[in-house]
Design a protein around this motif. Structure first.
Motif, mmCIF file in Angstrom:
data_model
loop_
_atom_site.group_PDB
_atom_site.id
_atom_site.type_symbol
_atom_site.label_atom_id
_atom_site.label_comp_id
_atom_site.label_asym_id
_atom_site.label_seq_id
_atom_site.Cartn_x
_atom_site.Cartn_y
_atom_site.Cartn_z
ATOM 1 N N LEU A 182 -63.062 29.785 52.351
ATOM 2 C CA LEU A 182 -62.102 30.023 53.421
ATOM 3 C C LEU A 182 -62.845 29.866 54.736
ATOM 4 C CD1 LEU A 182 -59.284 30.988 54.394
ATOM 5 C CD2 LEU A 182 -60.197 33.322 54.324
ATOM 6 N N THR A 237 -62.212 30.175 58.778
ATOM 7 C CA THR A 237 -61.299 30.545 59.862
ATOM 8 C C THR A 237 -61.561 29.648 61.068
ATOM 9 O OG1 THR A 237 -62.708 32.212 60.937
ATOM 10 C CG2 THR A 237 -61.371 32.937 59.054
ATOM 11 N N LEU A 297 -57.971 28.264 58.009
ATOM 12 C CA LEU A 297 -57.054 29.243 58.588
ATOM 13 C C LEU A 297 -57.082 29.112 60.097
ATOM 14 C CD1 LEU A 297 -56.703 32.940 57.499
ATOM 15 C CD2 LEU A 297 -56.973 32.383 59.921
ATOM 16 N N GLY A 298 -55.896 29.201 60.721
ATOM 17 C CA GLY A 298 -55.830 29.139 62.168
ATOM 18 C C GLY A 298 -54.426 29.447 62.651
ATOM 19 N N ARG A 299 -54.235 29.319 63.953
ATOM 20 C CA ARG A 299 -52.948 29.683 64.552
ATOM 21 C C ARG A 299 -51.980 28.513 64.655
ATOM 22 N NH1 ARG A 299 -54.419 32.343 70.184
ATOM 23 N NH2 ARG A 299 -55.662 30.421 70.256
ATOM 24 N N ASP A 325 -53.109 34.434 62.978
ATOM 25 C CA ASP A 325 -53.964 34.794 64.110
ATOM 26 C C ASP A 325 -54.981 35.799 63.584
ATOM 27 O OD1 ASP A 325 -55.132 35.935 66.382
ATOM 28 O OD2 ASP A 325 -53.288 35.830 67.545
ATOM 29 N N VAL A 326 -56.264 35.496 63.693
ATOM 30 C CA VAL A 326 -57.291 36.367 63.111
ATOM 31 C C VAL A 326 -57.325 37.740 63.773
ATOM 32 C CG1 VAL A 326 -58.766 34.498 62.278
ATOM 33 C CG2 VAL A 326 -59.115 35.414 64.594
ATOM 34 N N LEU A 376 -53.743 38.344 58.985
ATOM 35 C CA LEU A 376 -54.987 37.864 58.390
ATOM 36 C C LEU A 376 -55.070 38.274 56.929
ATOM 37 C CD1 LEU A 376 -57.774 36.545 58.594
ATOM 38 C CD2 LEU A 376 -58.660 38.723 59.448
ATOM 39 N N VAL A 427 -55.264 35.764 53.679
ATOM 40 C CA VAL A 427 -56.399 35.814 52.759
ATOM 41 C C VAL A 427 -55.916 36.088 51.335
ATOM 42 C CG1 VAL A 427 -58.474 37.103 52.122
ATOM 43 C CG2 VAL A 427 -58.083 36.475 54.506
ATOM 44 N N ASN A 474 -66.665 32.646 58.828
ATOM 45 C CA ASN A 474 -65.992 33.217 60.002
ATOM 46 C C ASN A 474 -66.333 32.345 61.203
ATOM 47 O OD1 ASN A 474 -64.598 35.665 59.264
ATOM 48 N ND2 ASN A 474 -66.595 36.572 58.839
ATOM 49 N N ALA A 479 -63.665 31.357 63.654
ATOM 50 C CA ALA A 479 -62.748 31.559 64.775
ATOM 51 C C ALA A 479 -63.422 32.369 65.878
ATOM 52 C CB ALA A 479 -61.488 32.266 64.296
ATOM 53 N N ALA A 487 -62.190 39.998 58.130
ATOM 54 C CA ALA A 487 -62.267 38.990 57.077
ATOM 55 C C ALA A 487 -63.329 39.354 56.042
ATOM 56 C CB ALA A 487 -62.559 37.621 57.687
#
Length: 270
Positions: free
Chosen positions: A27, A29, A53-55, A76-77, A83, A87, A101, A103, A133
């Motif tokens: 994963l 971010t 993962l992102g916005r 959004d983290v 989040l 996940v 990680n 982001a 995370a």
């Protein structure tokens, strides 16, 4: 939301100098652009099933369509609930073996005008989100006796820079979190490391150059020279150079490497 796609065959070529056994899942971010996308691409090409993962759904979808990742999750983290949902959905397809990680965000301002809101935003996106995370994936890794957690910090986590005190505080926190957790789980088969890039060819640095130009009237070339003056290498770091470090830390060869805050900074941190 997690959307999956099969990468093009051309993207499935393995990077033979690192061992990533078939079936590993990662994963990443902030994986839709910049350093995160390059990291996702290199992991994918090494044979890892990568969820980014992102916005922004469009940039994430574009990355998957290009074969730089296998699936994407929109969240959004800094929203802990969103989040966690992302996940858990990603984990439903299989356990996460590698967490990157990536982001993060930087805002500037002089110390005399440093506001609590800016400080809180920098801590939330750069430190708290990374902690959240890690908190979500670490128990599963410990139960399985294996895992890699890599957080993209910054040279701002190893030294100070003017006008980014809040960002420096957050990135120093990331380095401290990394070192403490790494020692705590050192015998578990889980490694926890940080990568600390210097000024890198990304939208973030492009924005910094625009800010310098707007505030000082200097040319873009002069602003770029200001950013690279402290770097003995004499140029910006390339995203690929950061990704190569991540790929190594995520590999089987780095099983004895944990608690490291690795500068990718052209000699700036020496």
């Amino acid at each position: 939301m997690v959307v999956s796609s099969s990468p093009d065959q051309s993207q499935e070529a393995r990077l033979e100098h690192h061992r990533h056994p078939a079936g590993k899942r990662a994963l990443v971010t902030g994986g839709g652009r910049g350093i995160g996308r390059v990291i996702a691409r290199d992991l994918t090409r090494a044979g890892v099933h990568v969820t980014i993962l992102g916005r922004t759904a469009q940039s994430l979808s574009d990355a998957v369509a290009a074969g730089d990742a296998c699936a994407f999750a929109v969240a959004d983290v800094t929203d802990a609930t969103a989040l966690e949902a992302a996940v858990r959905t990603a984990e439903a397809a299989g356990p996460i073996d590698i967490l990157v990680n990536n982001a993060g965000h930087a805002e500037t301002g002089p110390a005399k005008r440093l506001e609590r809101g800016l400080f809180d935003r920098m801590i939330a996106v750069n430190l708290t989100a990374a902690f959240e995370a890690i908190r979500l994936v670490l128990p599963g890794m410990l139960a399985r006796g294996r895992g890699r957690i890599i957080t993209i910090a910054s040279t701002a986590g190893l030294t100070g820079y003017p006008y980014v005190a809040a960002y420096c505080a957050a990135k120093h926190g990331v380095v401290g979190l990394t070192r403490a957790l790494a020692k705590e789980v050192a015998t578990s088969g889980v490694t926890i490391n940080a990568v600390c890039p210097g000024f890198t060819e990304t939208d973030l640095v492009a924005g910094s150059i625009e800010t310098i130009v707007a505030k000082t009237g200097r040319t873009p070339d002069a602003a770029l020279a200001d950013l690279t003056r402290s770097m003995p290498i004499g140029r910006l770091i390339r995203p690929e150079e950061v990704a190569h470090a991540v790929l190594w830390l995520a590999s089987d060869e780095a099983a004895a490497v944990t608690g490291l805050a690795l500068p990718i900074a052209g000699g700036e941190i020496a």
